[in-house]
Write a protein that holds these residues in place. Structure first.
Motif, PDB file in Angstrom:
ATOM      1  N   SER A 184      27.986  11.031 -14.565  1.00 34.59           N
ATOM      2  CA  SER A 184      28.310  10.337 -15.811  1.00 34.59           C
ATOM      3  C   SER A 184      27.798   8.907 -15.775  1.00 34.59           C
ATOM      4  O   SER A 184      27.218   8.413 -16.741  1.00 34.59           O
ATOM      5  N   ARG A 185      28.047   8.254 -14.634  1.00 33.48           N
ATOM      6  CA  ARG A 185      27.626   6.864 -14.520  1.00 33.48           C
ATOM      7  C   ARG A 185      26.110   6.772 -14.675  1.00 33.48           C
ATOM      8  O   ARG A 185      25.593   5.947 -15.418  1.00 33.48           O
ATOM      9  N   LEU A 186      25.412   7.687 -14.001  1.00 34.43           N
ATOM     10  CA  LEU A 186      23.948   7.671 -14.092  1.00 34.43           C
ATOM     11  C   LEU A 186      23.473   7.924 -15.522  1.00 34.43           C
ATOM     12  O   LEU A 186      22.511   7.308 -15.980  1.00 34.43           O
ATOM     13  N   ALA A 187      24.162   8.822 -16.228  1.00 37.28           N
ATOM     14  CA  ALA A 187      23.767   9.107 -17.608  1.00 37.28           C
ATOM     15  C   ALA A 187      23.838   7.828 -18.435  1.00 37.28           C
ATOM     16  O   ALA A 187      22.929   7.507 -19.198  1.00 37.28           O
ATOM     17  N   LEU A 188      24.924   7.075 -18.263  1.00 35.50           N
ATOM     18  CA  LEU A 188      25.060   5.840 -19.036  1.00 35.50           C
ATOM     19  C   LEU A 188      24.055   4.791 -18.607  1.00 35.50           C
ATOM     20  O   LEU A 188      23.511   4.061 -19.426  1.00 35.50           O
ATOM     21  N   VAL A 189      23.817   4.710 -17.295  1.00 34.88           N
ATOM     22  CA  VAL A 189      22.851   3.726 -16.800  1.00 34.88           C
ATOM     23  C   VAL A 189      21.467   4.037 -17.360  1.00 34.88           C
ATOM     24  O   VAL A 189      20.789   3.158 -17.904  1.00 34.88           O
ATOM     25  N   ILE A 190      21.081   5.297 -17.288  1.00 36.26           N
ATOM     26  CA  ILE A 190      19.759   5.660 -17.811  1.00 36.26           C
ATOM     27  C   ILE A 190      19.698   5.442 -19.322  1.00 36.26           C
ATOM     28  O   ILE A 190      18.736   4.874 -19.841  1.00 36.26           O
ATOM     29  N   GLY A 191      20.766   5.859 -20.011  1.00 37.76           N
ATOM     30  CA  GLY A 191      20.800   5.671 -21.465  1.00 37.76           C
ATOM     31  C   GLY A 191      20.669   4.212 -21.835  1.00 37.76           C
ATOM     32  O   GLY A 191      19.926   3.835 -22.743  1.00 37.76           O
ATOM     33  N   SER A 192      21.362   3.384 -21.086  1.00 32.31           N
ATOM     34  CA  SER A 192      21.346   1.961 -21.354  1.00 32.31           C
ATOM     35  C   SER A 192      19.970   1.357 -21.066  1.00 32.31           C
ATOM     36  O   SER A 192      19.491   0.474 -21.783  1.00 32.31           O
ATOM     37  N   MET A 193      19.317   1.870 -20.017  1.00 35.28           N
ATOM     38  CA  MET A 193      17.971   1.384 -19.702  1.00 35.28           C
ATOM     39  C   MET A 193      16.975   1.801 -20.778  1.00 35.28           C
ATOM     40  O   MET A 193      16.071   1.050 -21.136  1.00 35.28           O
ATOM     41  N   MET A 194      17.145   3.016 -21.291  1.00 34.72           N
ATOM     42  CA  MET A 194      16.281   3.468 -22.397  1.00 34.72           C
ATOM     43  C   MET A 194      16.456   2.534 -23.588  1.00 34.72           C
ATOM     44  O   MET A 194      15.494   2.132 -24.239  1.00 34.72           O
ATOM     45  N   ALA A 195      17.710   2.199 -23.874  1.00 29.61           N
ATOM     46  CA  ALA A 195      17.987   1.291 -24.990  1.00 29.61           C
ATOM     47  C   ALA A 195      17.308  -0.054 -24.751  1.00 29.61           C
ATOM     48  O   ALA A 195      16.729  -0.639 -25.672  1.00 29.61           O
ATOM     49  N   ALA A 196      17.353  -0.525 -23.494  1.00 34.75           N
ATOM     50  CA  ALA A 196      16.703  -1.796 -23.176  1.00 34.75           C
ATOM     51  C   ALA A 196      15.219  -1.723 -23.470  1.00 34.75           C
ATOM     52  O   ALA A 196      14.644  -2.641 -24.080  1.00 34.75           O
TER      53      ALA A 196
END
Lengths: 286, 303, 386
Positions: A184-196
């Motif tokens: 879950s944490r990785l999903a959010l981290v990756i999602g957040s990086m995509m947003a960046a």
């Protein structure tokens, strides 16, 4: 004219897709919608803008992704992990986080819209009668590359298998020894990086301001549903469709309803495909 | 002894309900708007709490109710009649939206209804000839009622709706059916319930409640602009419903009172971003510590 | 620092501000004036300096006794450029802060909300920045509008355009806010009357930041002149994307307020596209002494309070003038609503922006107000054309 419409559509689609895959990953793994994704885009754009004089454009994109990775961890801790199983609360908590992020940005960077210029803004190539700044072309190419990378990650790596396992069945995945929290944490981290990266790419095309990201997020919502919630391929397909159709509609129909057009497309699709174009594999509770 | 206790509770409730009448006009104003919002929260409760349907387009129905009253009343129709048309039009739209939407599930439904809300907002903005668009509709002819009376009117409407909802929920067969549909759709279908019809009715009634809220709002503030009904407003209503506790109308009223008045109270921190920062953080804290909202807290007390 | 000491400090600051002014107070008492401005949200960048401009005006009124023996105390409300906060803030200022007069808001939709409250509560209001037509006339007898209304601006713009440009066909591009939609209606009528052909007519959603689709349609339509009405952050966005598309058709932008905003927000690209604008106020050599004086005062003050270099905007001037207009009406009529309104209607005064007078609809007469045409030169500096 056609080339312009196509490129404009791809610029839009690239932005929507980068936001949407983040949302999709989070949703797939946690069954929660991240309403702060639009604000992650905004933070990414501002961080890149701040770093660009020191580390160059490529370095700035990397810096924005790094900062947003941390933001992803914070979001997971504050708005997602505490609410596993009560999804609606997680959704509202992420709305709370989005209020916090906008106001932090207003305090740090002020509210004046700023130009985020890179070396590539001022050079443009002329196709037909209209110029296209190299920055726009970079947007298309880089978002394409990042999305391909993500697709590869989900389809072929062990992390990708974990994502898909958790998306399909939480409990079984957990029983098979997958650390659901970590995934879950990785999903959010990756999602957040995509947003960046979405922010850092689209920032120079438009201007940046603390209220950016909202429209992108709404369109990204339409894209994920259109593609079928929770899977990356469908999401990219959905974003592509919405970007292109908006771009065509802006020229031939009306520009005063662009978000509505995305959603109208969505509703029509849902009538025929109630679970999106590429349906997720979740069983009903029989 | 029992009757004495009941009397005491009633007296206490009456005192609390009468309390806002002694407030300054500004705070009465905030309480009135909060009560009007809480009708939308009820409409969400009805949909989500009783049938499990999620709607992110409530502001659209509120806008339909409000603009119908505003436009018709400005053309010289009696405001009460115009308000009635507003509610009916909202219900009609709810019914029409329900036709495709009631077949959708969970987040598909949420985003589909979000789209409906955006469409209504953009229609209100762009149909300048009817709504005057972003120039705003001013001077809706419903003036001349003082704030105290408005408080009593909105309070009356809210209590009536609360009572009706409680009655449906506890004592009527409809409540049982609604909960069954939410709890286990397939079992409900197996026991002969027309699930689609039930959802459609829930959609229609919920849209009517939101429309009523809009009509009241228009009559109270007497001006309208489309910005009052954009998707951010839908999100805000959802926030109120969740902070209040889905399925708890009373919690919903308290939440809409809190979320409306606290940002105002926070103005002592100064007219800048700090206040909104605190507000956002506060929402997080409520959700952390009261996972089933204010309604959950009330429930715990009762036990 | 404990919470208590913070609270004490806060309280001390709260009391210090008015009491410092009390030292030089007028003899007849204090009039509380509520000022509604966006202090948070996406237009706060303008609201923050407007607030300082208004505060300077109030200090001058009190120091030089410009309100006929009354002292003015400003109370600010953050109305966020949105109608609901504007409505609630107007209510708060009236019933909690007990203001007797109101000034504001910035966005027309928010001003409309404030105008409704003002008329309901019978508190006189001066709309000083919003330019939508007839805000005062539509809402009722308690509202005045000192800003130049859209229809007047557009008449002047159309006249100036025909003098300055040779063109037969135009493209009209607006965003769908109140400003853009009114502009489109007025300008279309004026252009048709002048016998010009409208070859492209686009309205774009105001939350849509991508103007590229709209811009790509311009070369195909071949207009002689592109006229746009797009405001705030979006305006800069459009200019930037227009420059990047390399279109050479002359561009006229009806976004009067801050003269150097494109140069500040867009950067050097703004110089590339022969941009012409109408403006109510520009800091330049042609400024009147009053304007030069105000520019010097405000820029120094903004530097001190917000520690940033600031270019005076029309909005700053309008905020300053509004407080002076209110003071002048108090001087002639006193703060009581009926007398004050009569005095406001009879206003004849020269302030920073020019000469103010009101018509029967309580809107300001446009004749006396400053209105200039400016052109952005290739090096991104500004020259005043007319």
């Amino acid at each position: 004219m056609f080339v312009q419409i196509l490129i404009n559509g791809l610029v839009l689609a690239g932005g929507y897709a980068l936001v949407a895959v983040g949302l999709t990953l989070t949703f797939g793994v946690m069954r929660m919608v991240n309403f702060a994704e639009g604000q992650s885009v905004m933070i990414g754009a501002f961080v890149a803008y701040t770093c660009v004089p020191y580390v160059g454009y490529v370095g700035a994109i990397a810096a924005a992704m790094a900062v947003n990775a941390v933001l992803g961890i914070i979001l997971e801790r504050t708005a997602f992990r505490p609410f596993r199983g009560v999804e609606l609360n997680g959704l509202i908590a992420s709305m709370g986080m989005s209020i916090v992020l906008v106001n932090v940005a207003e305090l740090v960077w002020g509210t004046t819209p700023r130009p985020f210029d890179t070396l590539y803004n001022d050079t443009s190539v002329t196709i037909g009668t209209v110029g296209i700044s190299v920055q726009r072309l970079i947007c298309v190419v880089v978002s394409g590359a990042i999305l391909t990378g993500l697709w590869w990650l989900v389809a072929y790596t062990s992390l990708g298998r974990k994502f898909r396992a958790v998306s399909e069945d939480h409990e079984t995945a957990s029983a098979m020894g997958i650390d659901v929290n970590q995934v879950s944490r990785l999903a959010l981290v990756i999602g957040s990086m995509m947003a960046a990266s979405a922010g850092a790419l689209a920032g120079p095309v438009n201007m940046i301001a603390p209220d950016m990201g909202r429209t992108e997020m709404l369109n990204a919502f339409a894209a994920i549903i259109l593609g079928g919630f929770g899977n990356v391929n469908g999401t990219i397909l959905g974003a592509l469709l919405i970007g292109l159709i908006q771009s065509i509609a802006a020229v031939y129909i009306s520009n005063a309803y662009s978000t509505s057009i995305a959603f109208a497309l969505l509703v029509v699709t849902l009538i025929f495909f109630p679970r999106g174009l590429v349906p997720e594999r979740v069983d009903e509770n029989v | 002894m029992r009757t004495f206790k009941t009397l005491l509770v009633i007296a206490g409730a009456a005192v609390i309900l009468a309390l806002p009448l002694s407030f300054g006009l500004f705070w009465i104003n905030m309480v009135i708007t909060a009560l009007i919002f809480s009708l939308v929260v009820f409409s969400i409760n009805l949909l989500t709490g009783l049938t499990g349907l999620l709607s992110f387009g409530q502001a659209g129905f509120v806008g339909i109710g409000a603009y119908t009253l505003g436009v018709l009343a400005k053309q010289g129709n009696p405001p009460l009649l115009a308000g009635l048309y507003g509610v009916l039009l909202a219900m009609a739209c709810g019914f029409l939206l329900g036709l495709p939407a009631a077949r959708l599930k969970g987040h598909y439904l949420a985003i589909g209804t979000l789209g409906f809300g955006i469409l209504i907002y953009q229609l209100l903005t762009n149909s300048v000839d009817i709504t005057r668009g972003p120039m705003g509709l001013l001077g809706i002819p419903t003036g001349g009622i003082d704030k105290q009376t408005w408080y009593l009117i909105t309070l009356g409407v809210c209590l009536a709706v609360l009572a009706a909802l409680a009655y449906v929920d506890r004592y009527s067969i409809v409540g049982v059916v609604l909960k069954m549909v939410r709890h286990d759709e397939i079992a409900a279908r197996a026991s002969g319930i027309n699930v689609f019809a039930v959802k459609l009715i829930a959609f229609t009634v919920s849209a009517g409640l939101a429309g009523l809220s809009g009509a009241l709002f228009a009559a109270y503030v007497r001006f309208l602009t489309p910005d009052l009904f954009n998707e951010q407003e839908s999100f805000r209503y959802m926030m109120m419903a969740v902070v209040g506790g889905i399925g708890s109308p009373l919690g919903g009223v308290i939440a809409s009172l809190m979320l409306t008045t606290i940002p105002e109270g926070l103005r002592i921190l100064g007219e800048d971003n700090l206040r909104l920062l605190v507000y956002g953080t506060m929402v997080l804290f409520v959700l952390w510590f009261l996972p089933s909202g204010i309604g959950g807290l009330l429930e715990r007390r009762r036990r | 620092m404990t919470i208590r000491s913070i609270a004490a400090l806060g309280a001390a600051l709260l009391f210090a501000a008015p009491s410092a002014a009390l030292a030089q107070a007028g003899a007849k008492g204090t009039v509380k004036v509520g000022v509604l401005l966006p202090l948070t949200g996406n237009t706060a960048w303008a609201g923050k300096t407007n607030r300082i401009a208004a505060a300077i005006a109030a200090e001058e009124v009190n120091a030089q006794d410009l309100a006929g023996g009354y002292k003015i105390e400003l109370v600010f409300g953050d109305s966020q450029c949105e109608p609901r906060p504007a409505h609630d803030q107007a209510q708060r200022l009236i019933s909690q802060e007990k203001v007797q007069l109101l000034i504001g808001e910035w966005c027309s939709s928010a001003s409309a909300a404030v105008a409704q409250v003002a008329n309901d509560e019978k508190i006189p209001l001066l709309v000083n920045i919003s330019t939508a037509d007839q805000i005062a006339g539509d809402s009722g007898p308690y509202a005045f509008q000192s800003s130049m209304q859209n229809r007047y601006s557009q008449q002047r713009e159309a006249a100036l355009l025909q003098k300055d440009f040779k063109f037969e066909s135009v493209a009209i591009i607006v965003e769908n806010n109140d400003f853009g939609l009114t502009f489109r209606k007025n300008m279309t009528a004026l252009m048709q009357k002048a016998g010009k052909k409208i070859v492209l007519d686009v309205t774009q959603d105001r939350s849509d930041t991508n103007w590229y689709a709209t811009i790509t349609r311009i070369p195909a339509a071949k207009p002689d002149l592109v006229i746009v009405s797009i405001s705030a952050g979006q305006a800069a966005n459009f200019v930037k994307q227009y420059a990047e598309a390399g279109i050479t058709t002359p561009l006229f932008s009806d976004y009067p307020p801050p003269p150097r905003i494109f140069e500040k927000q867009v950067g050097p690209q703004a110089g590339k596209i022969g941009l012409v604008r109408a403006a109510f106020f520009v800091k330049s050599d042609t400024n009147t002494p009053a304007q030069k004086d105000f520019v010097a005062k405000l820029e120094a003050r903004v530097q001190k309070e917000l520690s940033e270099a600031h270019d005076v905007t029309y909005w700053d001037v309008a905020s300053y003038d509004a407080v002076r207009l209110v003071a002048d009406a108090i001087k002639r009529g006193g703060p009581k609503a009926e007398d004050y309104l009569k005095a406001m209607a009879a206003t004849k005064i020269d302030l920073v922006l020019g000469h103010y007078e009101f018509d029967e609809q309580r809107g300001s007469k446009p004749e006396g107000l400053n209105f200039v045409f400016i052109r952005t030169k290739p090096d991104a500096t500004i020259e005043v054309v007319q």
